[in-house]
Design an enzyme around this catalytic site. Sequence first.
Site, PDB file in Angstrom:
ATOM      1  N   TYR A 277       0.835  -1.199   0.000  1.00  0.00           N
ATOM      2  CA  TYR A 277       0.000   0.000   0.000  1.00  0.00           C
ATOM      3  C   TYR A 277       0.867   1.245   0.000  1.00  0.00           C
ATOM      4  O   TYR A 277       1.853   1.334   0.732  1.00  0.00           O
ATOM      5  CB  TYR A 277      -0.902   0.009   1.241  1.00  0.00           C
ATOM      6  CG  TYR A 277      -1.809   1.213   1.299  1.00  0.00           C
ATOM      7  CD1 TYR A 277      -2.861   1.356   0.401  1.00  0.00           C
ATOM      8  CD2 TYR A 277      -1.601   2.226   2.242  1.00  0.00           C
ATOM      9  CE1 TYR A 277      -3.684   2.470   0.438  1.00  0.00           C
ATOM     10  CE2 TYR A 277      -2.432   3.341   2.293  1.00  0.00           C
ATOM     11  CZ  TYR A 277      -3.468   3.449   1.390  1.00  0.00           C
ATOM     12  OH  TYR A 277      -4.295   4.557   1.425  1.00  0.00           O
TER      13      TYR A 277
ATOM     14  N   ASP B 224       9.178   2.882   0.516  1.00  0.00           N
ATOM     15  CA  ASP B 224       8.053   3.578   1.132  1.00  0.00           C
ATOM     16  C   ASP B 224       8.101   3.255   2.623  1.00  0.00           C
ATOM     17  O   ASP B 224       7.648   2.194   3.053  1.00  0.00           O
ATOM     18  CB  ASP B 224       6.738   3.120   0.503  1.00  0.00           C
ATOM     19  CG  ASP B 224       5.541   3.810   1.142  1.00  0.00           C
ATOM     20  OD1 ASP B 224       5.721   4.480   2.183  1.00  0.00           O
ATOM     21  OD2 ASP B 224       4.428   3.679   0.605  1.00  0.00           O
TER      22      ASP B 224
ATOM     23  N   LYS C  47       3.363   9.471   8.621  1.00  0.00           N
ATOM     24  CA  LYS C  47       2.948   8.852   9.882  1.00  0.00           C
ATOM     25  C   LYS C  47       3.806   9.254  11.097  1.00  0.00           C
ATOM     26  O   LYS C  47       3.722  10.386  11.535  1.00  0.00           O
ATOM     27  CB  LYS C  47       2.834   7.341   9.682  1.00  0.00           C
ATOM     28  CG  LYS C  47       1.691   7.058   8.680  1.00  0.00           C
ATOM     29  CD  LYS C  47       1.210   5.653   8.606  1.00  0.00           C
ATOM     30  CE  LYS C  47      -0.046   5.628   7.715  1.00  0.00           C
ATOM     31  NZ  LYS C  47      -0.064   4.595   6.729  1.00  0.00           N
TER      32      LYS C  47
END
Length: 429
Positions: free
Chosen positions: A141, A235, A263
């Site tokens: 993702y 990522d 995040k």
Amino acid sequence: MESVSTFRALTELIPGGVNSPFRAFGQVGGAPPILVRGRGSRVWDLEGREYLDLVCGWGPLLMGHCHPRIVQAVQEAAAEGTLFGASTTWELDLARRVTEAFPSIEMVRFVNSGAEAVQSALRVARSATGRPRILKFEGCYHGHVECLDAAGLEAEQAGGPLALGASPGAAAETLVARFNDLESVSHLLASHPDEVAAVLVEPVTGSMGVIPPKPGFLEGLRELCDQEGVLLIFDEVLTGFRVARGGAQERYGVRADLTCLGKALSGGLPMGGYGGRADLMRRVAPTGPVYQAGTYCGNPVSVRAAVAAMDLAAAPGVYDDLEALASRLVAGLSLIPGLLVQNVGSMFSLGFGPERLEDHRDAERLQTRTFAVFFHEMLARGVYLPPSTFDAACLATVHTAEEVDRVIQAATEAAQVALERTPGPAAGI
Ligand SMILES: *Cc1c(COP(=O)(O)O)cnc(C)c1O
């Protein structure tokens, strides 16, 4: 049931009642509690029920809710100006901390989300190599990025890119390989010579269960990329400042050309970042031709919170303590019959079905019906997990050994109920 009626009202004005889809409890059913307050390791809903929070904002809250240092940073920023649209000293403070934590990041640009970071890094890669294609991995993702959403599982399930509203042209430039399978990567690179700009990977997956890279997988990607003149993009939006201060790169000792952050970078304020080799990052406007801009990029509220979060993460022992807490949790959960637990440091996932997860094919066998019962049994016991068996749950520095033991006890009971209620070969995805 105030939460239920509030959620119903929300669904009339906001699609699905949520501003990001998984919050809607689609996989587990029922109406999600409406949360009103968080502190430390706990959150409270409209009815005043308290939950032990293992969602942690879906990753960002490494220090838990309302850490005093982060609250103070936000309050000071609010009082002194939330937005200037000009450079500040705090951006320098933050850039220094990020480049120090990640040796592969020589220069960094701050944006507003993980998805923005990924999209921008892909542009840099295409521009630097003069090649159009991106190779990604099934089940990884990266946020809602057009060329990535349009290819792979999501598009397939939705009936193709047009069903998603994505451009079919965007899908055409994306190649999809299998996670933990170097063979699938070398095959795709060989069949598209000089076409692939970058290999984009979550070095530890967080949205098809928590899957660690097999020994040699990340090293192999590094080698293949070097051989073929392809850039390697990690990522680390979820893994950065979580699986180690310097992310998966520190943990596994593999250096990326470009890295995406988000995040835990800012400890709970909207922010993302991308960075890497200076020669690549100088390609970004205004020094180079790659356009990327944003009104709120590097805004003082997020940046000052991020500086506080970085200082907290740099304190001695933070990651050793998290690791010890995670080991205690995983050791306890692993003893529960029928429950699969996988983790890398403080990110972990729970499920039923497969013996272990190594790629998306294993993840497709996760028993979502059993997980749905398990999830609600945990919620009833005051433990708030991500409402999806695919998504990573997280520990924070504020969780205690006693809380971890409570989670293990709750999971022991919940797993037993879940397995009793969904006997036999339950439905997968
Ligand atoms: C969450 C996530 C993103 C997207 O970040 P947003 O801030 O939600 O846009 C990208 N990549 C990974 C690995 C993520 O976990």
